[in-house]
Design a protein around this motif. Structure first.
Motif, PDB file in Angstrom:
ATOM      1  N   THR A   4       0.821  -1.210   0.000  1.00  0.00           N
ATOM      2  CA  THR A   4       0.000   0.000   0.000  1.00  0.00           C
ATOM      3  C   THR A   4       0.853   1.258   0.000  1.00  0.00           C
ATOM      4  OG1 THR A   4      -1.704  -1.201   1.228  1.00  0.00           O
ATOM      5  CG2 THR A   4      -1.844   1.192   1.265  1.00  0.00           C
ATOM      6  N   LEU A   5       0.368   2.257  -0.737  1.00  0.00           N
ATOM      7  CA  LEU A   5       0.998   3.571  -0.789  1.00  0.00           C
ATOM      8  C   LEU A   5      -0.020   4.616  -0.369  1.00  0.00           C
ATOM      9  CD1 LEU A   5       3.417   5.403  -1.763  1.00  0.00           C
ATOM     10  CD2 LEU A   5       2.222   5.510  -3.969  1.00  0.00           C
ATOM     11  N   VAL A   6       0.430   5.572   0.424  1.00  0.00           N
ATOM     12  CA  VAL A   6      -0.361   6.769   0.709  1.00  0.00           C
ATOM     13  C   VAL A   6       0.348   7.912  -0.004  1.00  0.00           C
ATOM     14  CG1 VAL A   6      -1.149   8.403   2.463  1.00  0.00           C
ATOM     15  CG2 VAL A   6      -1.242   5.941   2.928  1.00  0.00           C
ATOM     16  N   ALA A   7      -0.304   8.447  -1.034  1.00  0.00           N
ATOM     17  CA  ALA A   7       0.230   9.586  -1.790  1.00  0.00           C
ATOM     18  C   ALA A   7      -0.650  10.783  -1.461  1.00  0.00           C
ATOM     19  CB  ALA A   7       0.196   9.296  -3.283  1.00  0.00           C
ATOM     20  N   TYR A   8      -0.028  11.929  -1.249  1.00  0.00           N
ATOM     21  CA  TYR A   8      -0.832  13.079  -0.836  1.00  0.00           C
ATOM     22  C   TYR A   8      -0.258  14.381  -1.366  1.00  0.00           C
ATOM     23  CZ  TYR A   8       2.855  14.259   2.441  1.00  0.00           C
ATOM     24  OH  TYR A   8       4.075  14.624   2.966  1.00  0.00           O
ATOM     25  N   PHE A   9      -1.177  15.334  -1.558  1.00  0.00           N
ATOM     26  CA  PHE A   9      -0.827  16.724  -1.822  1.00  0.00           C
ATOM     27  C   PHE A   9      -1.381  17.526  -0.658  1.00  0.00           C
ATOM     28  CE2 PHE A   9      -2.677  20.810  -3.262  1.00  0.00           C
ATOM     29  CZ  PHE A   9      -1.491  21.514  -3.384  1.00  0.00           C
ATOM     30  N   SER A  10      -0.567  18.406  -0.100  1.00  0.00           N
ATOM     31  CA  SER A  10      -0.998  19.235   1.021  1.00  0.00           C
ATOM     32  C   SER A  10      -0.570  20.669   0.766  1.00  0.00           C
ATOM     33  CB  SER A  10      -0.376  18.713   2.320  1.00  0.00           C
ATOM     34  OG  SER A  10      -0.895  19.400   3.426  1.00  0.00           O
ATOM     35  N   ALA A  11      -1.532  21.568   0.765  1.00  0.00           N
ATOM     36  CA  ALA A  11      -1.226  22.980   0.528  1.00  0.00           C
ATOM     37  C   ALA A  11      -0.806  23.700   1.803  1.00  0.00           C
ATOM     38  CB  ALA A  11      -2.432  23.680  -0.093  1.00  0.00           C
ATOM     39  N   SER A  12      -1.337  23.251   2.946  1.00  0.00           N
ATOM     40  CA  SER A  12      -1.078  23.980   4.194  1.00  0.00           C
ATOM     41  C   SER A  12      -0.501  23.111   5.311  1.00  0.00           C
ATOM     42  CB  SER A  12      -2.378  24.619   4.688  1.00  0.00           C
ATOM     43  OG  SER A  12      -3.284  23.595   5.086  1.00  0.00           O
ATOM     44  N   ALA A  23      -0.683   6.531   6.831  1.00  0.00           N
ATOM     45  CA  ALA A  23       0.374   5.601   6.392  1.00  0.00           C
ATOM     46  C   ALA A  23       0.885   4.779   7.562  1.00  0.00           C
ATOM     47  CB  ALA A  23       1.513   6.369   5.731  1.00  0.00           C
ATOM     48  N   SER A  24       1.071   5.418   8.692  1.00  0.00           N
ATOM     49  CA  SER A  24       1.522   4.722   9.890  1.00  0.00           C
ATOM     50  C   SER A  24       0.480   3.709  10.371  1.00  0.00           C
ATOM     51  CB  SER A  24       1.828   5.743  10.993  1.00  0.00           C
ATOM     52  OG  SER A  24       2.222   5.102  12.175  1.00  0.00           O
ATOM     53  N   ALA A  25      -0.780   4.101  10.346  1.00  0.00           N
ATOM     54  CA  ALA A  25      -1.859   3.248  10.845  1.00  0.00           C
ATOM     55  C   ALA A  25      -2.066   2.003   9.998  1.00  0.00           C
ATOM     56  CB  ALA A  25      -3.163   4.045  10.930  1.00  0.00           C
ATOM     57  N   VAL A  26      -1.822   2.100   8.683  1.00  0.00           N
ATOM     58  CA  VAL A  26      -2.064   0.947   7.798  1.00  0.00           C
ATOM     59  C   VAL A  26      -0.778   0.294   7.311  1.00  0.00           C
ATOM     60  CG1 VAL A  26      -4.330   1.827   7.086  1.00  0.00           C
ATOM     61  CG2 VAL A  26      -2.316   2.312   5.656  1.00  0.00           C
ATOM     62  N   ASN A 142     -11.012  14.669   8.451  1.00  0.00           N
ATOM     63  CA  ASN A 142     -10.714  15.934   9.117  1.00  0.00           C
ATOM     64  C   ASN A 142     -10.275  15.710  10.560  1.00  0.00           C
ATOM     65  OD1 ASN A 142     -11.232  17.668   6.954  1.00  0.00           O
ATOM     66  ND2 ASN A 142     -13.416  17.637   7.345  1.00  0.00           N
ATOM     67  N   GLY A 143      -9.606  16.686  11.104  1.00  0.00           N
ATOM     68  CA  GLY A 143      -9.171  16.614  12.493  1.00  0.00           C
ATOM     69  C   GLY A 143      -7.953  15.717  12.647  1.00  0.00           C
ATOM     70  N   ARG A 144      -7.841  15.084  13.795  1.00  0.00           N
ATOM     71  CA  ARG A 144      -6.722  14.172  14.080  1.00  0.00           C
ATOM     72  C   ARG A 144      -7.269  12.807  14.484  1.00  0.00           C
ATOM     73  NH1 ARG A 144      -1.296  16.229  14.571  1.00  0.00           N
ATOM     74  NH2 ARG A 144      -0.839  14.032  14.394  1.00  0.00           N
ATOM     75  N   PRO A 145      -7.806  12.034  13.516  1.00  0.00           N
ATOM     76  CA  PRO A 145      -8.325  10.723  13.873  1.00  0.00           C
ATOM     77  C   PRO A 145      -7.210   9.844  14.446  1.00  0.00           C
ATOM     78  CG  PRO A 145      -8.708  11.203  11.533  1.00  0.00           C
ATOM     79  CD  PRO A 145      -7.908  12.316  12.102  1.00  0.00           C
ATOM     80  N   SER A 146      -7.574   9.000  15.407  1.00  0.00           N
ATOM     81  CA  SER A 146      -6.600   8.100  16.023  1.00  0.00           C
ATOM     82  C   SER A 146      -6.161   7.039  15.015  1.00  0.00           C
ATOM     83  CB  SER A 146      -7.224   7.410  17.233  1.00  0.00           C
ATOM     84  OG  SER A 146      -8.227   6.491  16.806  1.00  0.00           O
ATOM     85  N   ALA A 147      -5.070   6.369  15.316  1.00  0.00           N
ATOM     86  CA  ALA A 147      -4.566   5.288  14.468  1.00  0.00           C
ATOM     87  C   ALA A 147      -5.626   4.196  14.326  1.00  0.00           C
ATOM     88  CB  ALA A 147      -3.269   4.726  15.036  1.00  0.00           C
ATOM     89  N   VAL A 148      -6.320   3.894  15.395  1.00  0.00           N
ATOM     90  CA  VAL A 148      -7.366   2.866  15.354  1.00  0.00           C
ATOM     91  C   VAL A 148      -8.492   3.295  14.416  1.00  0.00           C
ATOM     92  CG1 VAL A 148      -9.152   1.704  16.732  1.00  0.00           C
ATOM     93  CG2 VAL A 148      -6.834   1.942  17.641  1.00  0.00           C
ATOM     94  N   LYS A 149      -8.911   4.553  14.514  1.00  0.00           N
ATOM     95  CA  LYS A 149      -9.977   5.048  13.636  1.00  0.00           C
ATOM     96  C   LYS A 149      -9.525   5.072  12.176  1.00  0.00           C
ATOM     97  CE  LYS A 149     -12.806   7.594  16.821  1.00  0.00           C
ATOM     98  NZ  LYS A 149     -13.664   8.707  17.065  1.00  0.00           N
TER      99      LYS A 149
END
Length: 159
Positions: A4-12, A23-26, A142-149
């Motif tokens: 699995t890959l988590v690819a992302y674009f983040s402006a802020s 990525a850490s959670a999965v 949105n927010g800071r979901p936990s690793a479990v979530k």
């Protein structure tokens, strides 16, 4: 789930934070979809019709250049693609990313961050760009979901 890959674009930085946590959670590899020319605060002013983001989003053919490439896209079965919601869809730089690789046979899971709007038609729009892949609905993180979530959300998105 395969590789699995988590690819992302983040402006802020908001989407980057969620992408790293996901990525850490999965147990996924991480790739930043970084623009060749970074966005400035003025570029991101969606209220200014002449700002870079507004001009790009008003042009379906716009494909902002990306700095860097995924070393071995063929190795991944599942690709989570993260972005801030712009005009109810993914930013055009995500389209650049999707068109840069062969996603045939892969599952793509869009995830987004947003200050107030939903993901809208992003999954459908993305599917049109990668006809050989399966793009699932995905959703907002949105927010800071936990690793479990995050792990639970990822598992559910792939069902």
């Amino acid at each position: 789930m395969g590789k699995t890959l988590v690819a992302y674009f983040s402006a802020s930085g908001t989407t980057a934070r969620v992408a790293k946590d996901l990525a850490s959670a999965v147990g996924a590899d991480l790739f930043e979809i970084a623009p060749q020319t970074p966005y400035t605060r003025a570029d991101l002013n969606w209220r200014d019709k002449s700002s870079r983001s507004s001009v790009e989003m008003n042009d379906e053919a716009s494909r902002p250049a990306i700095s860097g490439t995924v070393a071995d896209m063929a190795a991944y079965d599942t690709v989570f693609v993260g972005f801030p919601v712009w005009w109810y869809v993914e930013p055009r730089i995500i389209d650049t990313f999707l068109e840069a690789y062969d996603f045939s046979g892969k599952t793509i899971v869009p995830f987004a961050t947003s200050g107030g709007s939903g993901v809208g038609g992003a999954a459908q729009h993305m599917q049109a760009l990668v006809p050989g892949a399966k793009v699932v609905a995905g959703g907002l993180l949105n927010g800071r979901p936990s690793a479990v979530k995050l792990a639970s959300w990822a598992e559910g998105a792939l069902r």
